[in-house]
Structure formats: structure tokens, C-alpha cells
Design a protein around this motif. Structure first.
Motif, PDB file in Angstrom:
ATOM      1  N   ALA A  53       0.779  -1.349  -0.174  1.00 38.15           N
ATOM      2  CA  ALA A  53      -0.231   0.075   0.012  1.00 38.15           C
ATOM      3  C   ALA A  53       0.985   1.402   0.025  1.00 38.15           C
ATOM      4  O   ALA A  53       0.388   2.020  -0.726  1.00 38.15           O
ATOM      5  CB  ALA A  53      -0.734   0.039   1.227  1.00 38.15           C
ATOM      6  N   ASP A  54       2.069   1.153   0.817  1.00 41.77           N
ATOM      7  CA  ASP A  54       2.975   2.379   0.911  1.00 41.77           C
ATOM      8  C   ASP A  54       3.755   2.582  -0.389  1.00 41.77           C
ATOM      9  O   ASP A  54       4.013   3.737  -0.654  1.00 41.77           O
ATOM     10  CB  ASP A  54       3.809   2.384   1.981  1.00 41.77           C
ATOM     11  N   THR A  55       4.325   1.554  -1.177  1.00 45.47           N
ATOM     12  CA  THR A  55       5.084   1.500  -1.946  1.00 45.47           C
ATOM     13  C   THR A  55       4.621   1.399  -3.530  1.00 45.47           C
ATOM     14  O   THR A  55       5.155   1.979  -4.654  1.00 45.47           O
ATOM     15  CB  THR A  55       6.176   0.514  -1.842  1.00 45.47           C
ATOM     16  N   GLY A  56       3.325   0.861  -3.404  1.00 48.80           N
ATOM     17  CA  GLY A  56       2.707   0.770  -4.872  1.00 48.80           C
ATOM     18  C   GLY A  56       3.138  -0.449  -5.445  1.00 48.80           C
ATOM     19  O   GLY A  56       2.831  -0.605  -6.837  1.00 48.80           O
ATOM     20  N   ILE A  57       4.059  -1.227  -4.823  1.00 46.05           N
ATOM     21  CA  ILE A  57       4.412  -2.548  -5.498  1.00 46.05           C
ATOM     22  C   ILE A  57       3.399  -3.380  -5.723  1.00 46.05           C
ATOM     23  O   ILE A  57       2.524  -3.811  -4.979  1.00 46.05           O
ATOM     24  CB  ILE A  57       5.522  -3.117  -4.650  1.00 46.05           C
TER      25      ILE A  57
END
Length: 444
Positions: A53-57
Motif C-alpha cells: 500500500a505504501d510503495t505501490g508494489i
């Protein structure tokens, strides 16, 4: 495949007492090392939702990053074990821990795919040799008739990492925002620093072998060394000669294939267990999910305690390992076939109990076959081939889930575990066949 002879009957009670003393001295440190090793690997599973969620991976990138660790790990296993045999276990195991702890802490900076992949590869390279190094190290201290039980103590590290590490990871994730850091960043930082600190404990506490153990009396040292030398003489009749020959030995390669299936089941579950439990109970991954996730690992702890003792007492290590891995496959498949969260958790518990308890028993088989330099390279190669299962499992699970439907990947992994159970059952037949071929070749 013959079993090494035990110490003389009159020495058996004395030897058992010495093994208990060695176990009490070495296992607390080795167990703590393995807890941190498995916690380091399982952290990625706990961090999955918040990390993505935080990195968009993406899911595919996560699966590739989770598995790519094992490529560097597999490549450097054999060289690492050969170096350890030359420079000594104490310094080399400490080096492994300190370097992997530093890289693990740096995972807090994995904010895009490129850095994520790079750090996962570096983590595999720095951690390479830890596990086969400890398995080899235990052969320096523990005669084979006691090895399943002592290996089992070491394997407590995996379930303990989840029982205690799961709630710890959940707490750190819940501290999201502390010091301006995301919860997953705190988790990687704290566990990495702990690993580095334990690396320095290893330097201060471990001995390279019984000959260096000043905490054993001279009589105890000589009794233990005599039992281990007796075992090595028996193994010399069928062990490959030298490190290179072990790498091409068909029995070693067969062990590697069997261990590959075991590791497929281990990492197919551990990388996804927190998110699977989260979906079952309808809660985000945090302390609550961490506590529930501990349940399958409690089952694994109990199964490992009981089955390793049964294996040493009966000597039927191969059959017990076969049954444990078959149970793992059935439990893994069943975990996605039930709508009830309770029944699904029971399936996961059976799966975890099976694939954790099979491993310490499995390792008594190749270590009763290999000796000397062949043991260093052969154990490392088996673990390397098994580690590739850690690369394949998350990628395969993700691909099957996307292509067939959610849950299908776990069923496939359960089937692979059942195939592995068949391979373990056939180990003795393969060893006999390889020995017969070698005899015919020598005669010609």
C-alpha cells in the motif's frame, strides 16, 4: 543406505548425558539465530499489505521479490559451507548474521521495485550458508542416534519466530508513524539490529567443535569425539569422496529434489499466512492477526517435539518423515476448501505441523550418508536446491491463483508436498540403486 554404528553399549548412557550437556550449551544460541533467520523471512509476509500500500508494489512484483532472495542464497550456499569448514564455524556464522542483519535493516529503504529486488538479492547472498552451516555444525557435536531430536530443537526456531515474532511484528506494524516511519520500516529496522547484536553473541559463545570445548571435561570430550569418529568411519564406506564428487552424486541430488518439495510447502505458506489469516477473520494484519497466526506454529512446535523423539526412539526416520510431509500436503489443500475460518485454520495448523516437523527428521538422512568435505558441500547443495523452492513457491502460487482462482495455488503446493512424501519414501531404494551402479562401474 546404512546407518552409522552407535557408541558401545556401555558408553550409551554416558554419551546421552554428554549430548544433553552439549544441547543445553549450544541450542539456546543456535535457536535464537534461527528464530531471527525465520523472522527475517516471515517479516515480508506480515508487511505485505502495508508494504504494498505504501510503495505501490504489485502482487507480481512482491512475489518475485519474495522469491528472488533464494537465488543469491542458493548460489552461495556451497562456497559458504566450504569456507566455514576451513575458517571455523564460530567466526563464519557470526559473519553471516552480522552482514544479513545490516541488509535486513536496510529493507526499510525498499520504497520501489528496483531497491526491493536489490536488497532481497543481497539479503540472500549475505544469509547464504547459515542454515546448512548449522546443520553441518551439529554433525560436529551430535551423533546420529541423537540427531533428529537435537535437530528438532533447532527447528523450534521457525514456529517460535511466528509464535512470538508474529505478535511482535504486529505491534511494530501498529506503531505506524512513530518517528516518522511506516510500521513495516520499523519492523525491518528492529529485527535487523537484533540480528547484528546476536552475531556478536555468537563470537563470544560458540566453539568450533568438541576439541575446543573447555566446558567439557577431558573424558567427556574424548567420549564424544570417539562416537563421532566411529560414525565417520561407517559413513566413509558409502559417502562420496571429496567436495566436488558430492555435488554430482545422484543420492545427494535426489535428497535435493526431495528438500525442494519441502521448501515449496514451507514458503508457499509462510509468505502468505498472515494475509490468509487476515482474510479469514476479516481484520487487517496487526496484533490480533499476529496472535491468531501463532496457532499453526504452536501445532508445529508440538508435532516437532513428538515426532523427532519418535524418530530417534524407533529409528524409522524415513517413514515418519514421509508421513509428516504427506500430512502437510493434505492440510495445505484442505485449508482453502473450507468456508469455515475454524476449519481452514485447522488445515493450516496440520500443514504447518507437517512441513516443520519433517525437516529435522529429513536432515538425519543425508547427514548419515555424508562425511568430511562431502558433508560440507553435499549439505549445502541439498539446501541450495531446496532454497530454489522458496523462489518458485510464491511465483507459482501467485500465477495459479491468478490463472485458476484464489486458493488454487495452495492446492497445487499441497500436491507438491504429497509428491515430496513419495520421494522421501523412495530414498533408500535410490541409494541402493546408486551403490549398485557404482559397484558395477568400479568392477568394470
Amino acid at each position: 543406505m546404512t546407518q552409522p554404528s552407535a557408541a558401545p553399549a556401555l558408553q550409551a548412557p554416558t554419551l546421552a548425558r554428554i549430548v544433553r550437556r552439549v544441547t543445553g550449551r549450544l541450542l539456546p544460541v543456535l535457536l535464537l539465530m534461527y528464530v531471527l533467520a525465520f523472522l527475517d523471512r516471515s517479516n515480508l509476509g506480515f508487511a505485505k499489505a502495508a508494504f504494498q500500500a505504501d510503495t505501490g508494489i504489485s502482487d507480481a512484483a512482491y512475489a518475485l521479490g519474495a522469491g528472488i532472495f533464494f537465488l543469491g542464497y542458493a548460489v552461495f550456499e556451497v562456497p559458504s559451507n566450504l569456507i566455514m569448514r576451513r575458517v571455523g564455524a564460530k567466526i563464519w556464522l557470526a559473519r553471516i548474521m552480522i552482514s544479513w542483519g545490516i541488509v535486513s535493516a536496510l529493507m526499510m529503504f525498499a520504497t520501489n521495485e528496483a531497491v526491493f529486488y536489490l536488497l532481497r538479492v543481497l539479503l540472500g547472498i549475505t544469509e547464504a550458508g547459515f542454515f546448512p552451516g548449522v546443520i553441518l555444525y551439529l554433525t560436529y557435536w551430535i551423533p546420529v542416534q541423537h540427531r533428529a531430536r537435537v535437530n528438532g530443537y533447532f527447528y523450534f526456531g521457525a514456529p517460535l519466530a511466528f509464535i512470538f515474532g508474529g505478535p511482535l511484528s504486529g505491534i511494530l506494524l501498529d506503531l505506524d508513524g512513530l518517528g516518522g516511519l511506516h510500521g513495516w520500516q520499523l519492523m525491518f529496522l528492529v529485527t535487523g539490529v537484533l540480528t547484528v547484536l546476536v552475531g556478536f553473541v555468537v563470537i563470544a559463545f560458540l566453539d568450533n567443535g568438541p576439541a575446543d570445548a573447555k566446558w567439557l571435561s577431558e573424558t567427556e570430550r574424548q567420549t564424544l569425539l570417539a562416537a563421532l569418529e566411529d560414525e565417520d568411519r561407517d559413513k566413509a564406506d558409502h559417502s562420496p569422496r571429496g567436495a566436488l564428487r558430492a555435488l554430482a552424486n545422484p543420492v545427494v541430488l535426489f535428497f535435493g529434489l526431495a528438500y525442494f518439495t519441502i521448501q515449496m510447502s514451507v514458503y508457499g505458506v509462510s509468505f502468505y499466512l498472515p494475509t490468509q489469516v487476515s482474510a479469514l477473520v476479516g481484520e487487517d494484519v496487526g496484533l490480533g492477526v499476529g496472535l491468531i497466526t501463532a496457532i499453526p506454529w504452536v501445532a508445529a512446535l508440538v508435532a516437532t517435539f513428538l515426532l523427532t523423539r519418535l524418530a530417534d526412539r524407533t529409528g524409522r526416520r524415513r517413514e515418519i518423515a514421509t508421513a509428516a510431509l504427506a500430512a502437510a500436503g493434505i492440510g495445505m489443500g484442505a485449508s482453502v476448501l473450507f468456508d469455515s475460518p475454524v476449519l481452514a485454520l485447522v488445515g493450516l495448523s496440520i500443514g504447518a505441523a507437517g512441513f516443520i516437523s519433517v525437516q529435522p527428521i529429513f536432515w538425519t538422512l543425508p547427514t548419515s550418508f555424508l562425511t568430511g568435505a562431502a558433508a560440507a558441500s553435499g549439505i549445502a547443495l541439498i539446501n541450495s536446491l531446496g532454497s530454489l523452492g522458496g523462489f518458485v513457491a510464491p511465483v507459482l502460487k501467485n500465477a495459479v491463483d491468478e490463472g485458476v482462482g484464489s486458493g488454487a495455488g495452495m492446492i497445487v503446493l499441497g500436491g507438491i508436498a504429497l509428491a515430496g512424501a513419495v520421494l522421501i519414501l523412495l530414498v533408500k531404494r535410490v541409494a541402493r540403486g546408486a551403490a549398485a551402479i557404482a559397484e558395477r562401474t568400479d568392477a568394470a
